[in-house]
Design an enzyme around this catalytic site. Structure first.
Site, PDB file in Angstrom:
ATOM      1  N   LYS A 129      21.489  84.200  18.303  1.00 36.77           N
ATOM      2  CA  LYS A 129      21.007  85.017  17.184  1.00 36.77           C
ATOM      3  C   LYS A 129      21.658  84.544  15.889  1.00 36.77           C
ATOM      4  CE  LYS A 129      24.974  87.601  16.586  1.00 36.77           C
ATOM      5  NZ  LYS A 129      25.817  87.596  15.363  1.00 36.77           N
ATOM      6  N   GLU A 155      33.032  81.214  19.447  1.00 39.03           N
ATOM      7  CA  GLU A 155      33.579  81.279  18.089  1.00 39.03           C
ATOM      8  C   GLU A 155      32.598  80.715  17.070  1.00 39.03           C
ATOM      9  OE1 GLU A 155      37.434  79.431  18.112  1.00 39.03           O
ATOM     10  OE2 GLU A 155      38.350  81.091  19.204  1.00 39.03           O
ATOM     11  N   GLY A 156      31.327  81.041  17.284  1.00 41.95           N
ATOM     12  CA  GLY A 156      30.301  80.533  16.382  1.00 41.95           C
ATOM     13  C   GLY A 156      29.572  81.618  15.617  1.00 41.95           C
ATOM     14  N   GLY A 157      29.603  82.858  16.113  1.00 47.11           N
ATOM     15  CA  GLY A 157      28.904  83.937  15.440  1.00 47.11           C
ATOM     16  C   GLY A 157      27.418  83.987  15.735  1.00 47.11           C
ATOM     17  N   GLY A 201      26.197  84.572  19.069  1.00 46.55           N
ATOM     18  CA  GLY A 201      25.924  85.266  20.335  1.00 46.55           C
ATOM     19  C   GLY A 201      26.692  84.730  21.506  1.00 46.55           C
ATOM     20  N   GLY A 202      26.587  83.445  21.761  1.00 50.05           N
ATOM     21  CA  GLY A 202      27.364  82.801  22.810  1.00 50.05           C
ATOM     22  C   GLY A 202      27.407  83.565  24.121  1.00 50.05           C
ATOM     23  N   SER A 235      25.255  86.748  24.654  1.00 54.43           N
ATOM     24  CA  SER A 235      23.872  86.483  25.052  1.00 54.43           C
ATOM     25  C   SER A 235      23.780  86.280  26.558  1.00 54.43           C
ATOM     26  CB  SER A 235      23.349  85.244  24.322  1.00 54.43           C
ATOM     27  OG  SER A 235      22.087  84.855  24.819  1.00 54.43           O
ATOM     28  N   ASP A 281      28.310  92.848  20.698  1.00 52.65           N
ATOM     29  CA  ASP A 281      26.987  92.247  20.470  1.00 52.65           C
ATOM     30  C   ASP A 281      26.080  92.297  21.696  1.00 52.65           C
ATOM     31  OD1 ASP A 281      27.730  91.636  17.908  1.00 52.65           O
ATOM     32  OD2 ASP A 281      28.009  89.492  18.252  1.00 52.65           O
TER      33      ASP A 281
END
Length: 303
Positions: A8, A112-114, A116-117, A120, A150
């Protein structure tokens, strides 16, 4: 079942205050994107009285330090720390019958990307297992929230206004779009990013769905008027991210100079994205930013 555990992006992200429980209230628009982790899930019923089982096999396609970070929690590391294992353990007592779950995961979404990782991945697994329980929709959201803020969003199938800590969701129509996602060779700690905001402590008010957007902003999201939205839906974490990693500020400039109509940090970072008017302009911009930032990983996406 075979499918994609989609990532996302955030369009706008505001953090009004810190709650008494130590968590932060947010206001944002979450939009699912075409980038994701392919996941094959096989669920086999076991005889009554058997112990439920979960098995993971994975292919690690991450680059840089993130490759090692995933290995630490994969089936080749300490699987008990893996978010899929944690999600299964949270749900197992609610299963109507014992099952053996086998998952094959191809890992592309960066931690650590923002975007979803792991959240998700956990949401994808829960969606497959919830039909084997008698949990109500509200109970499903509550369980997902207990795994990660999230995760409830990834039980949905559309873009949403998001409030609370991420569990209060209202579907919204967002125009189709295409863009470029930059995956920097560094991460940004979610905890340190929230701490950097220095939000004052307040009592959480009742879980009100985010209604603060004016009608013109809602309409702009629906028709894809990104130029109008650019200075009206901002990510509050950007000011901290730019101080922590000045390269992100340069990247923002690079996106706009290559024709982006909207660019933003996603979540608390470190991924940064640009939205373009067309696929042709996006592809041309990809060549531009790839040459300008040779140490950055870029991927195209749509929504």
């Amino acid at each position: 079942m075979k499918s994609i555990s989609f990532g996302k992006i955030n369009i706008g992200l505001f953090v009004p205050f810190k709650r008494e429980d130590g968590l932060h209230e947010i206001r944002s628009v979450f939009v699912p994107i075409s980038l994701g982790d392919p996941m094959d899930v096989e669920i086999i019923s076991l005889p009554s009285g058997s112990n439920p089982e979960i098995h993971l096999s994975s292919e690690n396609h991450l680059q840089g330090y993130r490759h090692a970070k995933f290995e630490e929690v994969s089936e080749r590391g300490d699987f008990s720390r893996n978010i899929l294992y944690k999600a299964f353990q949270k749900l197992v007592t609610y299963l109507s019958q014992p099952v053996s779950v086998s998952i094959h995961l191809q890992k592309y979404l960066p931690p650590e990307g923002g975007i979803g990782g792991g959240s998700s991945n956990a949401g994808f697994l829960l969606k497959e297992l919830f039909p084997l329980t008698k949990l109500s929709k509200d109970e499903q959201i509550s369980l997902a929230k207990s795994i990660g803020a999230d995760v409830p969003f990834f039980l949905q199938s559309s873009a949403c206004f998001v409030s609370g800590i991420g569990e209060v969701l209202e579907p919204i129509s967002v125009a189709k779009g295409t863009g470029i996602l930059a995956i920097p060779p560094f991460g940004l700690s979610t905890a340190s990013m929230y701490a950097g905001l220095q939000k004052s402590l307040q009592k959480p008010y009742g879980s009100q769905v985010w209604k603060s957007l004016a009608e013109d902003l809602i309409r702009s999201l629906q028709v894809g008027d990104w130029a109008y939205l650019q200075n009206r839906l901002e990510n509050e974490f950007e000011k901290i991210a730019f101080q922590t990693q000045p390269l992100l500020k340069e990247l923002r400039l690079g996106f706009f100079e290559s024709g982006a109509v909207y660019a933003s940090l996603s979540g608390s970072g470190s991924c940064y994205y640009g939205i373009y008017p067309s696929g042709r302009e996006r592809d041309e911009a990809l060549r531009n930013v790839s040459n300008r930032f040779p140490d950055m990983e870029f991927r195209t996406f749509s929504f």
